[in-house]
Design an enzyme around this catalytic site. Structure first.
Site, PDB file in Angstrom:
ATOM      1  N   GLU A  28       0.827  -1.220   0.000  1.00 13.15           N
ATOM      2  CA  GLU A  28       0.000   0.000   0.000  1.00 13.15           C
ATOM      3  C   GLU A  28       0.857   1.265   0.000  1.00 13.15           C
ATOM      4  O   GLU A  28       2.074   1.214   0.247  1.00 13.15           O
ATOM      5  CB  GLU A  28      -0.934   0.003   1.208  1.00 13.15           C
ATOM      6  N   LYS A 162      -3.382  -1.719  16.037  1.00 12.27           N
ATOM      7  CA  LYS A 162      -2.805  -1.076  17.221  1.00 12.27           C
ATOM      8  C   LYS A 162      -3.923  -0.576  18.104  1.00 12.27           C
ATOM      9  O   LYS A 162      -5.067  -0.413  17.661  1.00 12.27           O
ATOM     10  CB  LYS A 162      -1.844   0.028  16.821  1.00 12.27           C
TER      11      LYS A 162
END
Ligand code: PSU
Ligand code: MN
Length: 307
Positions: A28, A162
Protein backbone atom coordinates in the site's frame (compact mmCIF):
# COMPACT_ATOMS: atom_id res chain seq x y z
CA UNK A 1 -4.94 -16.37 -14.33
CA UNK A 2 -7.51 -13.65 -15.11
CA UNK A 3 -6.21 -10.65 -17.09
CA UNK A 4 -5.63 -7.41 -15.19
CA UNK A 5 -8.42 -4.84 -15.47
CA UNK A 6 -7.86 -2.45 -18.42
CA UNK A 7 -8.06 0.67 -16.22
CA UNK A 8 -4.82 -0.33 -14.47
CA UNK A 9 -1.24 0.41 -15.49
CA UNK A 10 1.13 -2.40 -14.51
CA UNK A 11 4.91 -2.28 -14.74
CA UNK A 12 6.35 -4.75 -17.23
CA UNK A 13 7.92 -6.68 -14.35
CA UNK A 14 4.62 -7.12 -12.51
CA UNK A 15 2.69 -7.92 -15.68
CA UNK A 16 5.21 -10.60 -16.67
CA UNK A 17 5.21 -12.19 -13.21
CA UNK A 18 1.40 -12.34 -13.13
CA UNK A 19 1.27 -13.71 -16.65
CA UNK A 20 3.76 -16.47 -15.76
CA UNK A 21 2.05 -17.27 -12.44
CA UNK A 22 5.10 -16.23 -10.41
CA UNK A 23 4.60 -14.82 -6.87
CA UNK A 24 3.66 -11.12 -6.63
CA UNK A 25 3.12 -9.15 -3.40
CA UNK A 26 1.07 -5.93 -3.35
CA UNK A 27 2.05 -3.04 -1.04
CA UNK A 28 0.00 0.00 0.00
CA UNK A 29 0.98 3.67 -0.27
CA UNK A 30 -0.98 5.47 2.49
CA UNK A 31 1.66 4.13 4.87
CA UNK A 32 4.23 6.06 2.76
CA UNK A 33 2.36 9.35 2.30
CA UNK A 34 0.35 9.55 5.52
CA UNK A 35 1.77 6.92 7.86
CA UNK A 36 5.43 7.85 8.34
CA UNK A 37 7.62 10.97 8.14
CA UNK A 38 10.15 11.67 5.38
CA UNK A 39 12.78 10.28 4.76
CA UNK A 40 12.04 7.12 6.75
CA UNK A 41 8.88 6.58 4.66
CA UNK A 42 10.73 6.29 1.35
CA UNK A 43 13.53 4.23 2.92
CA UNK A 44 10.87 1.87 4.28
CA UNK A 45 9.14 1.68 0.86
CA UNK A 46 12.37 0.80 -0.97
CA UNK A 47 13.50 -1.55 1.80
CA UNK A 48 10.28 -3.55 1.77
CA UNK A 49 10.44 -3.97 -2.00
CA UNK A 50 14.00 -5.31 -1.63
CA UNK A 51 12.99 -7.81 1.06
CA UNK A 52 10.21 -9.13 -1.16
CA UNK A 53 12.61 -9.54 -4.10
CA UNK A 54 15.20 -11.22 -1.84
CA UNK A 55 12.50 -13.75 -0.93
CA UNK A 56 11.76 -14.58 -4.55
CA UNK A 57 8.61 -12.53 -5.17
CA UNK A 58 7.92 -9.39 -7.23
CA UNK A 59 6.79 -6.32 -5.24
CA UNK A 60 3.89 -4.23 -6.58
CA UNK A 61 3.46 -1.00 -4.67
CA UNK A 62 0.05 0.47 -5.56
CA UNK A 63 -1.06 4.11 -5.84
CA UNK A 64 -3.01 6.43 -8.11
CA UNK A 65 -0.74 8.84 -10.01
CA UNK A 66 -2.23 11.55 -12.19
CA UNK A 67 -5.57 9.76 -11.99
CA UNK A 68 -4.15 6.44 -13.20
CA UNK A 69 -4.18 3.39 -10.88
CA UNK A 70 -0.63 2.06 -10.94
CA UNK A 71 0.41 -1.49 -10.02
CA UNK A 72 4.15 -1.40 -9.40
CA UNK A 73 6.07 1.87 -9.05
CA UNK A 74 9.47 3.28 -9.96
CA UNK A 75 11.83 4.81 -7.32
CA UNK A 76 10.87 8.34 -8.50
CA UNK A 77 7.18 7.52 -7.89
CA UNK A 78 7.96 6.37 -4.34
CA UNK A 79 9.87 9.62 -3.75
CA UNK A 80 6.90 11.66 -4.99
CA UNK A 81 4.49 9.77 -2.72
CA UNK A 82 6.87 10.29 0.21
CA UNK A 83 7.30 14.05 -0.28
CA UNK A 84 4.41 15.67 -2.17
CA UNK A 85 1.71 17.48 -0.19
CA UNK A 86 -0.66 16.91 -3.12
CA UNK A 87 -1.20 13.20 -2.49
CA UNK A 88 -4.67 12.47 -1.11
CA UNK A 89 -5.40 9.63 1.31
CA UNK A 90 -7.55 7.38 -0.86
CA UNK A 91 -9.82 4.68 0.45
CA UNK A 92 -12.32 2.97 -1.85
CA UNK A 93 -14.82 5.84 -1.69
CA UNK A 94 -12.18 8.31 -2.92
CA UNK A 95 -10.89 6.08 -5.76
CA UNK A 96 -13.45 7.25 -8.34
CA UNK A 97 -12.88 10.90 -7.39
CA UNK A 98 -9.08 10.98 -7.73
CA UNK A 99 -9.27 8.93 -10.94
CA UNK A 100 -11.89 11.16 -12.57
CA UNK A 101 -10.07 14.32 -11.50
CA UNK A 102 -6.62 13.10 -12.59
CA UNK A 103 -5.09 13.52 -9.13
CA UNK A 104 -2.49 11.66 -7.07
CA UNK A 105 -3.70 9.32 -4.35
CA UNK A 106 -2.02 7.12 -1.74
CA UNK A 107 -4.13 4.01 -1.32
CA UNK A 108 -5.24 2.66 2.06
CA UNK A 109 -5.51 -1.03 2.87
CA UNK A 110 -9.05 -1.01 1.45
CA UNK A 111 -8.22 0.73 -1.84
CA UNK A 112 -4.99 -1.26 -2.28
CA UNK A 113 -6.89 -4.52 -1.78
CA UNK A 114 -9.42 -3.56 -4.42
CA UNK A 115 -6.79 -2.55 -7.00
CA UNK A 116 -4.63 -5.61 -6.21
CA UNK A 117 -7.61 -7.90 -6.80
CA UNK A 118 -8.41 -6.15 -10.10
CA UNK A 119 -4.80 -6.77 -11.13
CA UNK A 120 -5.00 -10.47 -10.23
CA UNK A 121 -2.68 -10.24 -7.19
CA UNK A 122 -3.59 -12.55 -4.29
CA UNK A 123 -1.25 -11.44 -1.48
CA UNK A 124 -0.89 -7.97 0.04
CA UNK A 125 1.51 -6.87 2.79
CA UNK A 126 0.93 -3.89 5.06
CA UNK A 127 1.70 -2.69 8.61
CA UNK A 128 -1.57 -2.31 10.46
CA UNK A 129 -5.22 -2.72 9.48
CA UNK A 130 -7.82 -0.07 10.07
CA UNK A 131 -10.67 -1.16 12.32
CA UNK A 132 -13.19 -0.06 14.90
CA UNK A 133 -11.96 3.09 16.66
CA UNK A 134 -12.19 3.58 20.38
CA UNK A 135 -15.46 5.41 21.04
CA UNK A 136 -17.00 4.06 17.81
CA UNK A 137 -20.34 3.35 19.48
CA UNK A 138 -20.72 7.19 19.56
CA UNK A 139 -18.54 8.32 16.65
CA UNK A 140 -19.43 5.47 14.23
CA UNK A 141 -15.73 5.58 13.17
CA UNK A 142 -15.14 2.16 11.63
CA UNK A 143 -12.54 1.87 8.88
CA UNK A 144 -13.65 0.94 5.37
CA UNK A 145 -10.76 -1.54 5.53
CA UNK A 146 -13.17 -3.88 7.33
CA UNK A 147 -15.84 -3.50 4.64
CA UNK A 148 -13.27 -4.33 2.00
CA UNK A 149 -11.93 -7.33 3.91
CA UNK A 150 -15.46 -8.72 3.80
CA UNK A 151 -15.75 -8.55 0.01
CA UNK A 152 -12.38 -8.57 -1.75
CA UNK A 153 -10.47 -11.81 -2.15
CA UNK A 154 -6.87 -11.06 -1.20
CA UNK A 155 -4.73 -12.38 1.66
CA UNK A 156 -3.69 -9.40 3.79
CA UNK A 157 -0.60 -9.72 6.01
CA UNK A 158 -0.48 -7.20 8.88
CA UNK A 159 0.86 -7.00 12.43
CA UNK A 160 -2.69 -6.87 13.76
CA UNK A 161 -4.27 -3.62 14.87
CA UNK A 162 -2.80 -1.08 17.22
CA UNK A 163 -4.65 -0.04 20.30
CA UNK A 164 -5.56 3.36 18.83
CA UNK A 165 -8.45 1.06 17.86
CA UNK A 166 -10.79 -0.97 20.03
CA UNK A 167 -9.23 -4.39 19.44
CA UNK A 168 -12.10 -6.36 20.96
CA UNK A 169 -14.74 -4.62 18.85
CA UNK A 170 -12.55 -4.95 15.74
CA UNK A 171 -12.36 -8.72 16.30
CA UNK A 172 -16.15 -8.88 16.75
CA UNK A 173 -16.69 -6.98 13.52
CA UNK A 174 -14.27 -9.27 11.64
CA UNK A 175 -16.29 -12.24 12.88
CA UNK A 176 -19.55 -10.69 11.66
CA UNK A 177 -17.91 -10.02 8.28
CA UNK A 178 -16.80 -13.69 8.24
CA UNK A 179 -13.14 -12.89 7.67
CA UNK A 180 -10.74 -15.69 8.71
CA UNK A 181 -8.15 -14.18 11.07
CA UNK A 182 -5.02 -16.34 11.18
CA UNK A 183 -2.37 -15.55 13.77
CA UNK A 184 1.03 -16.56 12.43
CA UNK A 185 2.99 -18.62 14.94
CA UNK A 186 1.07 -17.43 18.00
CA UNK A 187 -2.15 -18.09 19.92
CA UNK A 188 -2.70 -14.42 20.69
CA UNK A 189 -3.97 -11.65 18.42
CA UNK A 190 -1.02 -9.23 18.01
CA UNK A 191 -1.33 -5.52 18.78
CA UNK A 192 1.01 -4.01 16.20
CA UNK A 193 3.72 -2.44 18.44
CA UNK A 194 3.29 -5.26 20.96
CA UNK A 195 3.12 -9.02 20.50
CA UNK A 196 0.42 -9.19 23.12
CA UNK A 197 -3.11 -7.73 23.02
CA UNK A 198 -4.81 -9.77 25.72
CA UNK A 199 -7.16 -11.24 23.08
CA UNK A 200 -6.99 -14.83 21.85
CA UNK A 201 -6.48 -15.16 18.11
CA UNK A 202 -9.51 -16.66 16.34
CA UNK A 203 -7.21 -19.21 14.64
CA UNK A 204 -3.52 -20.07 14.51
CA UNK A 205 -1.27 -21.08 11.59
CA UNK A 206 2.40 -21.99 11.66
CA UNK A 207 3.44 -21.96 8.01
CA UNK A 208 2.94 -20.13 4.72
CA UNK A 209 1.71 -23.39 3.18
CA UNK A 210 -1.14 -23.55 5.72
CA UNK A 211 -2.18 -20.01 4.80
CA UNK A 212 -2.09 -20.85 1.08
CA UNK A 213 -4.29 -23.89 1.68
CA UNK A 214 -6.84 -21.77 3.60
CA UNK A 215 -6.89 -19.13 0.82
CA UNK A 216 -7.52 -21.84 -1.75
CA UNK A 217 -10.22 -23.49 0.38
CA UNK A 218 -12.09 -20.22 1.02
CA UNK A 219 -12.07 -18.99 -2.56
CA UNK A 220 -12.61 -22.49 -3.90
CA UNK A 221 -15.95 -22.50 -2.09
CA UNK A 222 -16.84 -19.19 -3.72
CA UNK A 223 -16.69 -17.31 -0.41
CA UNK A 224 -15.63 -13.78 -1.38
CA UNK A 225 -13.43 -11.71 0.89
CA UNK A 226 -10.04 -11.57 2.47
CA UNK A 227 -7.94 -13.92 4.51
CA UNK A 228 -6.36 -11.81 7.28
CA UNK A 229 -2.94 -13.04 8.42
CA UNK A 230 -1.79 -11.32 11.59
CA UNK A 231 1.94 -11.62 12.19
CA UNK A 232 3.37 -10.44 15.52
CA UNK A 233 6.24 -7.95 15.59
CA UNK A 234 9.56 -9.74 16.37
CA UNK A 235 10.25 -9.84 20.12
CA UNK A 236 13.44 -7.77 19.85
CA UNK A 237 11.57 -4.93 18.12
CA UNK A 238 8.39 -4.74 20.19
CA UNK A 239 7.31 -1.96 22.51
CA UNK A 240 5.66 -3.76 25.43
CA UNK A 241 1.95 -3.01 25.86
CA UNK A 242 2.54 -1.57 29.33
CA UNK A 243 4.84 1.03 27.80
CA UNK A 244 2.85 2.02 24.69
CA UNK A 245 -0.67 1.99 26.17
CA UNK A 246 -0.31 5.24 28.14
CA UNK A 247 1.20 6.95 25.09
CA UNK A 248 -1.68 5.84 22.89
CA UNK A 249 -4.18 7.12 25.43
CA UNK A 250 -2.39 10.47 25.46
CA UNK A 251 -2.47 10.62 21.64
CA UNK A 252 -6.22 9.83 21.58
CA UNK A 253 -6.86 12.60 24.15
CA UNK A 254 -4.78 15.09 22.13
CA UNK A 255 -6.77 14.18 19.02
CA UNK A 256 -10.07 14.76 20.79
CA UNK A 257 -8.83 18.08 22.25
CA UNK A 258 -7.96 19.23 18.73
CA UNK A 259 -11.29 18.10 17.27
CA UNK A 260 -9.60 15.82 14.72
CA UNK A 261 -11.82 13.07 13.32
CA UNK A 262 -12.77 11.12 10.20
CA UNK A 263 -10.06 10.23 7.71
CA UNK A 264 -7.56 12.51 9.49
CA UNK A 265 -7.78 10.49 12.72
CA UNK A 266 -5.43 7.61 11.88
CA UNK A 267 -2.64 9.77 10.29
CA UNK A 268 -2.80 12.19 13.25
CA UNK A 269 -2.55 9.40 15.82
CA UNK A 270 0.38 7.72 14.04
CA UNK A 271 2.31 11.00 13.85
CA UNK A 272 1.56 11.92 17.46
CA UNK A 273 2.75 8.52 18.71
CA UNK A 274 6.06 8.98 16.83
CA UNK A 275 6.49 12.36 18.61
CA UNK A 276 5.54 11.03 22.03
CA UNK A 277 7.93 8.06 21.73
CA UNK A 278 10.82 10.11 20.28
CA UNK A 279 10.82 7.95 17.18
CA UNK A 280 10.77 4.55 18.91
CA UNK A 281 7.33 3.79 17.46
CA UNK A 282 8.64 4.53 13.95
CA UNK A 283 11.50 2.05 14.37
CA UNK A 284 9.05 -0.59 15.58
CA UNK A 285 6.69 0.19 12.69
CA UNK A 286 9.45 -0.28 10.09
CA UNK A 287 10.62 -3.52 11.74
CA UNK A 288 7.15 -5.04 11.68
CA UNK A 289 6.53 -4.09 8.05
CA UNK A 290 9.83 -5.74 7.09
CA UNK A 291 8.84 -8.84 9.03
CA UNK A 292 5.45 -8.90 7.29
CA UNK A 293 7.18 -8.61 3.91
CA UNK A 294 9.15 -11.81 4.61
CA UNK A 295 6.03 -13.73 5.56
CA UNK A 296 3.99 -12.25 2.68
CA UNK A 297 6.60 -13.28 0.11
CA UNK A 298 6.57 -16.83 1.51
CA UNK A 299 2.75 -16.96 1.33
CA UNK A 300 2.77 -15.68 -2.26
CA UNK A 301 5.33 -18.35 -3.17
CA UNK A 302 3.32 -21.09 -1.45
CA UNK A 303 0.08 -19.98 -3.13
CA UNK A 304 1.73 -19.73 -6.57
CA UNK A 305 3.24 -23.19 -6.12
CA UNK A 306 -0.20 -24.75 -5.58
CA UNK A 307 -1.52 -24.28 -9.10
N1 PSU B 1 -2.45 1.73 10.55
C1 PSU B 1 -1.11 1.90 10.61
N2 PSU B 1 -0.47 2.58 9.63
C2 PSU B 1 -1.14 3.08 8.56
C3 PSU B 1 -2.55 2.88 8.49
C4 PSU B 1 -3.16 2.21 9.49
O1 PSU B 1 -0.48 1.45 11.55
O2 PSU B 1 -0.51 3.70 7.68
C5 PSU B 1 -3.29 3.39 7.29
C6 PSU B 1 -3.60 2.23 6.34
O3 PSU B 1 -3.47 2.70 5.01
C7 PSU B 1 -5.05 1.94 6.66
C8 PSU B 1 -5.57 3.32 6.95
O4 PSU B 1 -5.74 1.33 5.59
O5 PSU B 1 -4.54 3.93 7.71
C9 PSU B 1 -6.87 3.28 7.73
O6 PSU B 1 -7.39 4.57 7.78
P1 PSU B 1 -8.87 4.80 8.34
O7 PSU B 1 -8.78 4.44 9.79
O8 PSU B 1 -9.14 6.25 8.11
O9 PSU B 1 -9.76 3.91 7.55
MN1 MN C 1 -12.39 6.36 10.00
Amino acid sequence: MTSPHPSLTLTDEVAAALHDGRPVVALESTIISHGMPYPQNVEMANGVEKIIRDHGAVPATIAVLGGRPRIGLEPADLELLATSPDVAKVSVRELPIVIAEGRHGATTVAATMRLAALAGISVFVTGGLGGVHRGAPDSFDISADLTELSTTSVAVVSAGVKSILDIGLTLEKLETLRVPVLAFGTDEFPAFFSRSSGFDAPARVDSAAEVAAIMAAKWGLGIDGAVSVVNPIPAQDEIPAAQIDGIIEQAVRDMQDQGIHGKDATPYLLGRIVELTDGASLRANIALVNNNARVGAQIAAAYAARD
